[in-house]
Write a protein that holds these residues in place. Sequence first.
Motif, PDB file in Angstrom:
ATOM      1  N   MET A   1     -23.262  20.142   0.491  1.00  0.00           N
ATOM      2  CA  MET A   1     -24.157  20.076  -0.676  1.00  0.00           C
ATOM      3  C   MET A   1     -24.898  18.745  -0.702  1.00  0.00           C
ATOM      4  O   MET A   1     -24.311  17.705  -0.454  1.00  0.00           O
ATOM      5  CB  MET A   1     -23.322  20.219  -1.953  1.00  0.00           C
ATOM      6  N   THR A   2     -26.220  18.789  -0.979  1.00  0.00           N
ATOM      7  CA  THR A   2     -26.967  17.526  -1.028  1.00  0.00           C
ATOM      8  C   THR A   2     -26.681  16.778  -2.333  1.00  0.00           C
ATOM      9  O   THR A   2     -26.466  17.390  -3.382  1.00  0.00           O
ATOM     10  CB  THR A   2     -28.487  17.773  -0.950  1.00  0.00           C
ATOM     11  N   VAL A   3     -26.673  15.472  -2.244  1.00  0.00           N
ATOM     12  CA  VAL A   3     -26.467  14.645  -3.427  1.00  0.00           C
ATOM     13  C   VAL A   3     -27.776  14.645  -4.228  1.00  0.00           C
ATOM     14  O   VAL A   3     -28.840  14.431  -3.655  1.00  0.00           O
ATOM     15  CB  VAL A   3     -26.115  13.199  -3.005  1.00  0.00           C
ATOM     16  N   PRO A   4     -27.723  14.911  -5.543  1.00  0.00           N
ATOM     17  CA  PRO A   4     -28.968  14.941  -6.311  1.00  0.00           C
ATOM     18  C   PRO A   4     -29.643  13.569  -6.337  1.00  0.00           C
ATOM     19  O   PRO A   4     -28.966  12.546  -6.386  1.00  0.00           O
ATOM     20  CB  PRO A   4     -28.535  15.354  -7.715  1.00  0.00           C
ATOM     21  N   ILE A   5     -30.964  13.566  -6.328  1.00  0.00           N
ATOM     22  CA  ILE A   5     -31.705  12.308  -6.460  1.00  0.00           C
ATOM     23  C   ILE A   5     -31.845  11.966  -7.949  1.00  0.00           C
ATOM     24  O   ILE A   5     -31.770  10.814  -8.352  1.00  0.00           O
ATOM     25  CB  ILE A   5     -33.078  12.407  -5.736  1.00  0.00           C
ATOM     26  N   LEU A   6     -32.006  13.029  -8.747  1.00  0.00           N
ATOM     27  CA  LEU A   6     -32.188  12.842 -10.186  1.00  0.00           C
ATOM     28  C   LEU A   6     -31.302  13.845 -10.911  1.00  0.00           C
ATOM     29  O   LEU A   6     -31.171  14.999 -10.477  1.00  0.00           O
ATOM     30  CB  LEU A   6     -33.661  13.101 -10.525  1.00  0.00           C
ATOM     31  N   GLN A   7     -30.726  13.389 -12.007  1.00  0.00           N
ATOM     32  CA  GLN A   7     -29.779  14.248 -12.718  1.00  0.00           C
ATOM     33  C   GLN A   7     -29.907  14.035 -14.220  1.00  0.00           C
ATOM     34  O   GLN A   7     -30.015  12.882 -14.667  1.00  0.00           O
ATOM     35  CB  GLN A   7     -28.367  13.837 -12.297  1.00  0.00           C
ATOM     36  N   ALA A   8     -29.884  15.113 -14.967  1.00  0.00           N
ATOM     37  CA  ALA A   8     -29.804  15.010 -16.420  1.00  0.00           C
ATOM     38  C   ALA A   8     -28.406  15.466 -16.812  1.00  0.00           C
ATOM     39  O   ALA A   8     -27.963  16.531 -16.391  1.00  0.00           O
ATOM     40  CB  ALA A   8     -30.847  15.912 -17.070  1.00  0.00           C
TER      41      ALA A   8
ATOM     42  N   PHE B   1     -29.054  19.281 -15.648  1.00  0.00           N
ATOM     43  CA  PHE B   1     -29.547  19.869 -14.400  1.00  0.00           C
ATOM     44  C   PHE B   1     -29.686  18.770 -13.349  1.00  0.00           C
ATOM     45  O   PHE B   1     -29.671  17.587 -13.682  1.00  0.00           O
ATOM     46  CB  PHE B   1     -30.881  20.596 -14.591  1.00  0.00           C
ATOM     47  N   SER B   2     -29.780  19.202 -12.092  1.00  0.00           N
ATOM     48  CA  SER B   2     -29.918  18.252 -10.988  1.00  0.00           C
ATOM     49  C   SER B   2     -31.166  18.582 -10.194  1.00  0.00           C
ATOM     50  O   SER B   2     -31.571  19.731 -10.120  1.00  0.00           O
ATOM     51  CB  SER B   2     -28.723  18.357 -10.045  1.00  0.00           C
ATOM     52  N   VAL B   3     -31.758  17.558  -9.594  1.00  0.00           N
ATOM     53  CA  VAL B   3     -32.911  17.746  -8.724  1.00  0.00           C
ATOM     54  C   VAL B   3     -32.525  17.230  -7.337  1.00  0.00           C
ATOM     55  O   VAL B   3     -32.033  16.105  -7.212  1.00  0.00           O
ATOM     56  CB  VAL B   3     -34.141  16.976  -9.252  1.00  0.00           C
ATOM     57  N   SER B   4     -32.723  18.070  -6.320  1.00  0.00           N
ATOM     58  CA  SER B   4     -32.377  17.663  -4.950  1.00  0.00           C
ATOM     59  C   SER B   4     -33.519  16.867  -4.331  1.00  0.00           C
ATOM     60  O   SER B   4     -34.683  17.099  -4.670  1.00  0.00           O
ATOM     61  CB  SER B   4     -32.131  18.889  -4.074  1.00  0.00           C
TER      62      SER B   4
ATOM     63  N   ASP C   1     -27.249  11.162 -20.443  1.00  0.00           N
ATOM     64  CA  ASP C   1     -28.007  10.196 -19.656  1.00  0.00           C
ATOM     65  C   ASP C   1     -28.733  10.817 -18.471  1.00  0.00           C
ATOM     66  O   ASP C   1     -28.513  11.970 -18.126  1.00  0.00           O
ATOM     67  CB  ASP C   1     -27.128   9.015 -19.199  1.00  0.00           C
ATOM     68  N   VAL C   2     -29.624  10.007 -17.903  1.00  0.00           N
ATOM     69  CA  VAL C   2     -30.364  10.386 -16.702  1.00  0.00           C
ATOM     70  C   VAL C   2     -29.828   9.518 -15.574  1.00  0.00           C
ATOM     71  O   VAL C   2     -29.642   8.311 -15.752  1.00  0.00           O
ATOM     72  CB  VAL C   2     -31.874  10.126 -16.891  1.00  0.00           C
ATOM     73  N   LEU C   3     -29.528  10.143 -14.436  1.00  0.00           N
ATOM     74  CA  LEU C   3     -29.031   9.385 -13.294  1.00  0.00           C
ATOM     75  C   LEU C   3     -30.044   9.431 -12.160  1.00  0.00           C
ATOM     76  O   LEU C   3     -30.543  10.505 -11.806  1.00  0.00           O
ATOM     77  CB  LEU C   3     -27.705   9.963 -12.789  1.00  0.00           C
ATOM     78  N   LEU C   4     -30.349   8.266 -11.617  1.00  0.00           N
ATOM     79  CA  LEU C   4     -31.186   8.174 -10.416  1.00  0.00           C
ATOM     80  C   LEU C   4     -30.253   7.731  -9.299  1.00  0.00           C
ATOM     81  O   LEU C   4     -29.622   6.666  -9.419  1.00  0.00           O
ATOM     82  CB  LEU C   4     -32.311   7.152 -10.641  1.00  0.00           C
ATOM     83  N   ASP C   5     -30.138   8.538  -8.247  1.00  0.00           N
ATOM     84  CA  ASP C   5     -29.178   8.263  -7.167  1.00  0.00           C
ATOM     85  C   ASP C   5     -27.776   7.995  -7.723  1.00  0.00           C
ATOM     86  O   ASP C   5     -27.070   7.106  -7.233  1.00  0.00           O
ATOM     87  CB  ASP C   5     -29.619   7.039  -6.343  1.00  0.00           C
ATOM     88  N   GLY C   6     -27.408   8.707  -8.760  1.00  0.00           N
ATOM     89  CA  GLY C   6     -26.068   8.584  -9.315  1.00  0.00           C
ATOM     90  C   GLY C   6     -25.877   7.417 -10.271  1.00  0.00           C
ATOM     91  O   GLY C   6     -24.790   7.240 -10.813  1.00  0.00           O
ATOM     92  N   LYS C   7     -26.948   6.614 -10.490  1.00  0.00           N
ATOM     93  CA  LYS C   7     -26.807   5.464 -11.401  1.00  0.00           C
ATOM     94  C   LYS C   7     -27.641   5.684 -12.650  1.00  0.00           C
ATOM     95  O   LYS C   7     -28.777   6.180 -12.581  1.00  0.00           O
ATOM     96  CB  LYS C   7     -27.282   4.182 -10.711  1.00  0.00           C
TER      97      LYS C   7
ATOM     98  N   ILE D   1     -41.977  13.578  -0.972  1.00  0.00           N
ATOM     99  CA  ILE D   1     -41.471  13.157  -2.276  1.00  0.00           C
ATOM    100  C   ILE D   1     -40.751  14.301  -2.997  1.00  0.00           C
ATOM    101  O   ILE D   1     -40.817  15.447  -2.590  1.00  0.00           O
ATOM    102  CB  ILE D   1     -42.591  12.611  -3.199  1.00  0.00           C
ATOM    103  N   THR D   2     -40.089  13.933  -4.074  1.00  0.00           N
ATOM    104  CA  THR D   2     -39.434  14.896  -4.950  1.00  0.00           C
ATOM    105  C   THR D   2     -40.335  15.027  -6.175  1.00  0.00           C
ATOM    106  O   THR D   2     -40.769  14.014  -6.719  1.00  0.00           O
ATOM    107  CB  THR D   2     -38.056  14.355  -5.373  1.00  0.00           C
TER     108      THR D   2
END
Length: 252
Positions: free
Chosen positions: A1-8, A30-33, A65-71, A188-189
């Motif tokens: 499974m790919t790690v999401p780049i962006l996550q809500a 939700f997650s964005v790949s 929260d919103v996560l960018l690369d898990g942060k 890009i995503t």
Amino acid sequence: MTVPILQARSLAKSFHAIGGDLPAVAQMSFSVSPGEFLCIVGPSGCGKTTLLQMLAGLSPPSAGDVLLDGKTLAEPQRDISVVFQKPNLMPWRTVLENVLLPMQIFGLPYRRAEEKARLMLDKVGLEQFVDAYPNALSGGMEQRVAIARALVQNPRILLLDEPFGSLDALTREKLNLELLKLWRDQNITAVMVTHNIREAALMADRVLVLSPRPASISAEIPVNLPRPRVEDIEYTKAFTDLTFTIRKEIRD
Ligand SMILES: Nc1ncnc2c1ncn2[C@@H]1O[C@H](COP(=O)(O)OP(=O)(O)OP(=O)(O)O)[C@@H](O)[C@H]1O
Ligand SMILES: [Mg+2]
């Protein structure tokens, strides 16, 4: 499974209003790949812009929260660019100077910044208009400048808020396909908010359908149409079936 780049993650937002709080976004996860083109469709006023502003780090969530690369994302990032519904060009700056703006904000040396800005303007087909002022451009050209300005900083993520909403259908379709080409070339995503079902079906790898306000995810629809997407795809049965499915989810 790919790690999401962006996550809500359980993202929610309410505004203070006279007579009490007004919930705009309710509990959304939700997650964005990486490399995905995600479209978010929903009825007018449901909370789409509010959601996108949280994803951009421009507006703090009330919960979640919103996560960018898990942060956790706490403020706007250079990695994330936004194209708004209105192009918001500065009328006193030329096309080139408008595209240079983010580079100046980030303090890139002028010569290198100018080179990149000219390259981006070539890519959006505006090489003849670098020295023009915004009042000499059509609506479609202004949106091209806004896209060049968003992409000049080499973002990894492009967020788009109904960028072609005010354009006629033909110009819109042309810019949709141009944007898909840029998305692919620049690797890009993309997350694009729209209330246009055909536009979502044409662009997306996946469509999230939102409920009326407060926005929550009412359906998630994968789009398996072949790429690159071409103009005539809209006349295929697979495309019509897909738009029917999306429309039905919005109605129910
Ligand atoms: N800054 C704000 N202060 C107070 N209320 C707001 C603010 N921004 C948005 N709202 C409210 O939040 C709700 C959702 O607005 P939002 O702009 O996110 O919807 P939208 O789905 O983008 O609408 P549209 O389809 O018209 O673009 C609306 O009821 C709006 O009045
Ligand atoms: Mg909006």
